[in-house]
Scaffold this motif. Structure first.
Motif, mmCIF file in Angstrom:
data_model
loop_
_atom_site.group_PDB
_atom_site.id
_atom_site.type_symbol
_atom_site.label_atom_id
_atom_site.label_comp_id
_atom_site.label_asym_id
_atom_site.label_seq_id
_atom_site.Cartn_x
_atom_site.Cartn_y
_atom_site.Cartn_z
ATOM 1 N N PRO A 33 25.137 173.055 28.090
ATOM 2 C CA PRO A 33 24.955 173.199 29.542
ATOM 3 C C PRO A 33 23.513 173.074 30.039
ATOM 4 C CG PRO A 33 26.626 174.722 28.810
ATOM 5 C CD PRO A 33 26.044 174.107 27.567
ATOM 6 N N PRO A 34 22.505 173.596 29.328
ATOM 7 C CA PRO A 34 21.143 173.444 29.858
ATOM 8 C C PRO A 34 20.673 172.001 29.970
ATOM 9 C CG PRO A 34 21.219 175.187 28.193
ATOM 10 C CD PRO A 34 22.536 174.474 28.133
ATOM 11 N N LEU A 35 21.348 171.073 29.297
ATOM 12 C CA LEU A 35 20.914 169.673 29.352
ATOM 13 C C LEU A 35 21.000 169.111 30.765
ATOM 14 C CD1 LEU A 35 22.618 168.195 26.139
ATOM 15 C CD2 LEU A 35 20.376 169.291 26.350
ATOM 16 N N THR A 36 21.929 169.659 31.577
ATOM 17 C CA THR A 36 22.030 169.223 32.977
ATOM 18 C C THR A 36 21.617 170.329 33.948
ATOM 19 O OG1 THR A 36 24.378 169.837 32.956
ATOM 20 C CG2 THR A 36 23.844 167.518 32.578
ATOM 21 N N LYS A 37 21.277 171.492 33.420
ATOM 22 C CA LYS A 37 20.957 172.628 34.299
ATOM 23 C C LYS A 37 19.550 173.141 34.025
ATOM 24 C CE LYS A 37 25.850 174.170 34.565
ATOM 25 N NZ LYS A 37 26.476 173.293 33.540
ATOM 26 N N GLY A 38 19.442 174.149 33.173
ATOM 27 C CA GLY A 38 18.200 174.891 33.016
ATOM 28 C C GLY A 38 17.000 174.087 32.562
ATOM 29 N N LEU A 39 17.210 173.065 31.726
ATOM 30 C CA LEU A 39 16.068 172.297 31.233
ATOM 31 C C LEU A 39 15.377 171.512 32.343
ATOM 32 C CD1 LEU A 39 17.274 170.945 27.763
ATOM 33 C CD2 LEU A 39 15.931 172.989 28.274
ATOM 34 N N TRP A 40 16.039 171.344 33.473
ATOM 35 C CA TRP A 40 15.431 170.663 34.624
ATOM 36 C C TRP A 40 14.838 171.667 35.606
ATOM 37 C CZ3 TRP A 40 14.899 165.564 34.035
ATOM 38 C CH2 TRP A 40 15.705 164.946 33.065
ATOM 39 N N LYS A 41 14.929 172.964 35.238
ATOM 40 C CA LYS A 41 14.339 174.029 36.063
ATOM 41 C C LYS A 41 13.336 174.826 35.238
ATOM 42 C CE LYS A 41 18.620 174.622 38.742
ATOM 43 N NZ LYS A 41 19.697 175.570 39.114
ATOM 44 N N ASP A 42 12.601 174.137 34.386
ATOM 45 C CA ASP A 42 11.502 174.721 33.613
ATOM 46 C C ASP A 42 11.948 175.616 32.463
ATOM 47 O OD1 ASP A 42 9.585 173.444 35.219
ATOM 48 O OD2 ASP A 42 9.695 175.059 36.697
ATOM 49 N N VAL A 112 21.476 166.134 23.214
ATOM 50 C CA VAL A 112 20.053 166.440 23.394
ATOM 51 C C VAL A 112 19.213 165.179 23.245
ATOM 52 C CG1 VAL A 112 19.624 167.078 20.966
ATOM 53 C CG2 VAL A 112 18.225 168.079 22.793
ATOM 54 N N ALA A 113 19.684 164.225 22.458
ATOM 55 C CA ALA A 113 18.983 162.939 22.367
ATOM 56 C C ALA A 113 19.005 162.218 23.716
ATOM 57 C CB ALA A 113 19.611 162.073 21.287
ATOM 58 N N ASP A 114 20.133 162.309 24.434
ATOM 59 C CA ASP A 114 20.213 161.716 25.772
ATOM 60 C C ASP A 114 19.248 162.422 26.727
ATOM 61 O OD1 ASP A 114 22.286 160.054 24.877
ATOM 62 O OD2 ASP A 114 23.812 161.540 25.388
ATOM 63 N N TYR A 115 19.167 163.758 26.607
ATOM 64 C CA TYR A 115 18.223 164.505 27.446
ATOM 65 C C TYR A 115 16.801 164.035 27.196
ATOM 66 C CZ TYR A 115 14.927 168.075 28.795
ATOM 67 O OH TYR A 115 13.825 168.713 29.328
ATOM 68 N N ARG A 116 16.420 163.912 25.932
ATOM 69 C CA ARG A 116 15.057 163.485 25.610
ATOM 70 C C ARG A 116 14.773 162.095 26.179
ATOM 71 N NH1 ARG A 116 15.978 165.920 19.994
ATOM 72 N NH2 ARG A 116 14.691 167.802 19.952
ATOM 73 N N ARG A 117 15.754 161.215 26.070
ATOM 74 C CA ARG A 117 15.576 159.849 26.580
ATOM 75 C C ARG A 117 15.397 159.853 28.092
ATOM 76 N NH1 ARG A 117 20.176 155.129 25.929
ATOM 77 N NH2 ARG A 117 19.119 153.517 27.173
ATOM 78 N N SER A 121 12.001 159.116 30.518
ATOM 79 C CA SER A 121 12.027 158.182 31.631
ATOM 80 C C SER A 121 11.502 158.830 32.912
ATOM 81 C CB SER A 121 13.445 157.648 31.851
ATOM 82 O OG SER A 121 13.471 156.753 32.947
ATOM 83 N N THR A 122 11.836 160.101 33.138
ATOM 84 C CA THR A 122 11.368 160.768 34.367
ATOM 85 C C THR A 122 9.858 160.962 34.357
ATOM 86 O OG1 THR A 122 11.748 163.010 33.500
ATOM 87 C CG2 THR A 122 13.572 161.971 34.709
ATOM 88 N N ASP A 123 9.269 161.017 33.167
ATOM 89 C CA ASP A 123 7.810 161.157 33.088
ATOM 90 C C ASP A 123 7.102 159.905 33.590
ATOM 91 O OD1 ASP A 123 8.075 163.678 32.045
ATOM 92 O OD2 ASP A 123 7.857 163.054 29.950
ATOM 93 N N ALA A 212 16.835 150.194 39.897
ATOM 94 C CA ALA A 212 16.332 151.463 39.371
ATOM 95 C C ALA A 212 15.655 151.230 38.030
ATOM 96 C CB ALA A 212 17.471 152.459 39.212
ATOM 97 N N SER A 213 14.925 152.239 37.601
ATOM 98 C CA SER A 213 14.301 152.186 36.272
ATOM 99 C C SER A 213 15.280 152.613 35.194
ATOM 100 C CB SER A 213 13.074 153.103 36.236
ATOM 101 O OG SER A 213 12.168 152.764 37.255
ATOM 102 N N THR A 214 16.184 153.535 35.541
ATOM 103 C CA THR A 214 17.103 154.110 34.556
ATOM 104 C C THR A 214 18.466 154.309 35.185
ATOM 105 O OG1 THR A 214 15.248 155.278 33.529
ATOM 106 C CG2 THR A 214 17.452 156.036 32.944
ATOM 107 N N VAL A 215 19.512 154.041 34.411
ATOM 108 C CA VAL A 215 20.889 154.265 34.847
ATOM 109 C C VAL A 215 21.528 155.304 33.915
ATOM 110 C CG1 VAL A 215 23.161 153.226 35.206
ATOM 111 C CG2 VAL A 215 21.092 151.924 35.758
ATOM 112 N N VAL A 216 22.078 156.343 34.528
ATOM 113 C CA VAL A 216 22.744 157.420 33.785
ATOM 114 C C VAL A 216 24.204 157.423 34.182
ATOM 115 C CG1 VAL A 216 22.671 159.873 33.208
ATOM 116 C CG2 VAL A 216 20.613 158.748 34.038
ATOM 117 N N ALA A 217 25.095 157.631 33.208
ATOM 118 C CA ALA A 217 26.529 157.665 33.509
ATOM 119 C C ALA A 217 27.140 158.977 33.021
ATOM 120 C CB ALA A 217 27.251 156.480 32.862
#
Length: 382
Positions: A33-42, A112-117, A121-123, A212-217
């Protein structure tokens, strides 16, 4: 998550028996769950690891099981390694649904590999496309927008999470996301992805193009039950288990996203792709692998964060059911009840917290209920 919970369940009963964990992923167990939630809130990436290694487990990571032989009680992986077992748990989860194009270029968001990728990209990049408006699509679009990215959502339906939420709430989310700066292409399907310079260009069925630079599905998952099927176990869009989580072979169990189980509260078979089910079912599977006979009658809940809004939900949430909304503040705080033939089948707690157990108890009640009988039924709603 299911495998880790099973390991802990085993260790609650058997402190010393050998446990082997085979996983196609390279990583040890972690929270999804943090991959779409908490990891994007620090929230720190280190916080997601479940530290299964503390339970004296032998890991076989980056390995894909290709064969289960129930008669010989052995498992063979893609390197032709052979493993034997007394009891076997299938916690094979699911794989993302894919589009018929752009496989290497699209991030099918799950691991988690998808999260890192995506984080990498967001950086560097600002413009993102999210395909899909279900749980993963709605969460990752919100996460990217909160990180000041330009986000376009492309989905075939009329509104966000329309299969789950009543039409007015789903339509509210459309307006809410647009207020947050997310561009919506509702009623559109992605049909082609091509490269233009450093950018990706997504073409839709109706001829629109999004750069776009990145496409997520986030298109949902397909349960990984093919191994079980090949081993002669009973399957039906999942691996069928009894109340003790045994498959049609008594020494082989299944749990988590891939398992189809009977739930007494709803009086039907379910296959649930959420954290609470993974954790609770995994733990009970572990107990039973270690020799207990503990039934799984739990009705799992699930939750989500969408910008500053959030919810918990339990039971059947299907927009085709009759619904009754008891709002304290319309679309901001309240409870939505899902009914069928006078029974409450599901409860959506929209910015209402601490009421999951009360919602489960209500689902267990026979009724019959009329919608107005439910006004004020759960305490936080006036």
């Amino acid at each position: 998550m299911t495998a880790d919970s099973a390991v802990h369940g085993i260790r609650e009963i058997d402190a010393n028996g050998p446990i082997g964990l085979i996983s196609q992923e390279e990583e040890k167990p972690y929270d999804r769950p943090p991959l779409t939630k908490g990891l994007w809130k620090d929230k720190a990436l280190d916080s997601i690891w479940r530290h299964t290694e503390n339970e004296h487990v032998e890991f076989h990571l980056g390995r894909k099981v290709e064969l289960i032989d129930p008669k010989q009680k052995r498992v063979v992986d893609d390197a032709q390694n052979v493993y034997t077992y007394d009891k076997l748990l299938l916690a094979t989860g699911g794989r993302p649904r894919l589009l018929p194009f752009g496989e290497e270029q699209i991030i099918y968001y799950r691991t988690v590999a998808d999260y890192r990728r995506l984080r990498e990209s967001t950086d560097k990049n600002k413009r993102f496309v999210v395909i899909g408006s279900g749980f993963i699509g709605s969460e990752i679009a919100a996460a990217l927008a909160m990180n000041k990215k330009e986000v376009t959502m492309v989905f075939p339906g009329k509104s966000i999470c329309e299969r789950v939420f009543p039409q007015d709430l789903s339509q509210f989310l459309n307006n809410f996301y647009q207020e947050k700066g997310v561009k919506l292409l509702a009623g559109e399907s992605a049909v082609e992805l091509k490269t233009r310079g450093d950018d990706l260009v997504l073409k839709t069925k109706n001829g629109q193009e999004v750069t776009a630079s990145t496409v997520v599905a986030g298109l949902g998952i397909q349960p990984n039950f093919e191994l079980a099927q090949a081993a002669g176990l009973k399957t039906d869009n999942g691996i069928i288990v009894n109340e003790f989580l045994q498959t049609t072979h008594p020494d082989i169990y299944a749990a988590g996203d891939v398992a189809t189980f009977y739930n007494p509260s709803l009086g039907k078979h379910l296959r649930v792709e959420h954290e609470d089910n993974a954790n609770t079912m995994g733990k009970i599977a572990g107990h039973n692998l270690a020799g207990k006979k503990e039934p799984y009658h739990h009705l799992p809940f699930f939750y989500s964060d969408l910008f500053e809004l959030g919810y918990e939900a339990v039971g059947e949430l299907d927009s085709k059911l009759e619904t009754f909304a008891d709002w304290k503040t319309p679309f901001r705080e309240g409870v939505v009840y899902y009914l069928n033939a006078g029974r409450v089948r599901g409860v959506l707690l929209w910015n209402v917290w601490g009421q999951v157990d009360a919602a489960r108890a209500l689902i267990d009640e026979r009724g019959p209920f009329k919608p107005n009988d439910l006004k004020g039924r759960l305490p936080q709603v006036s």
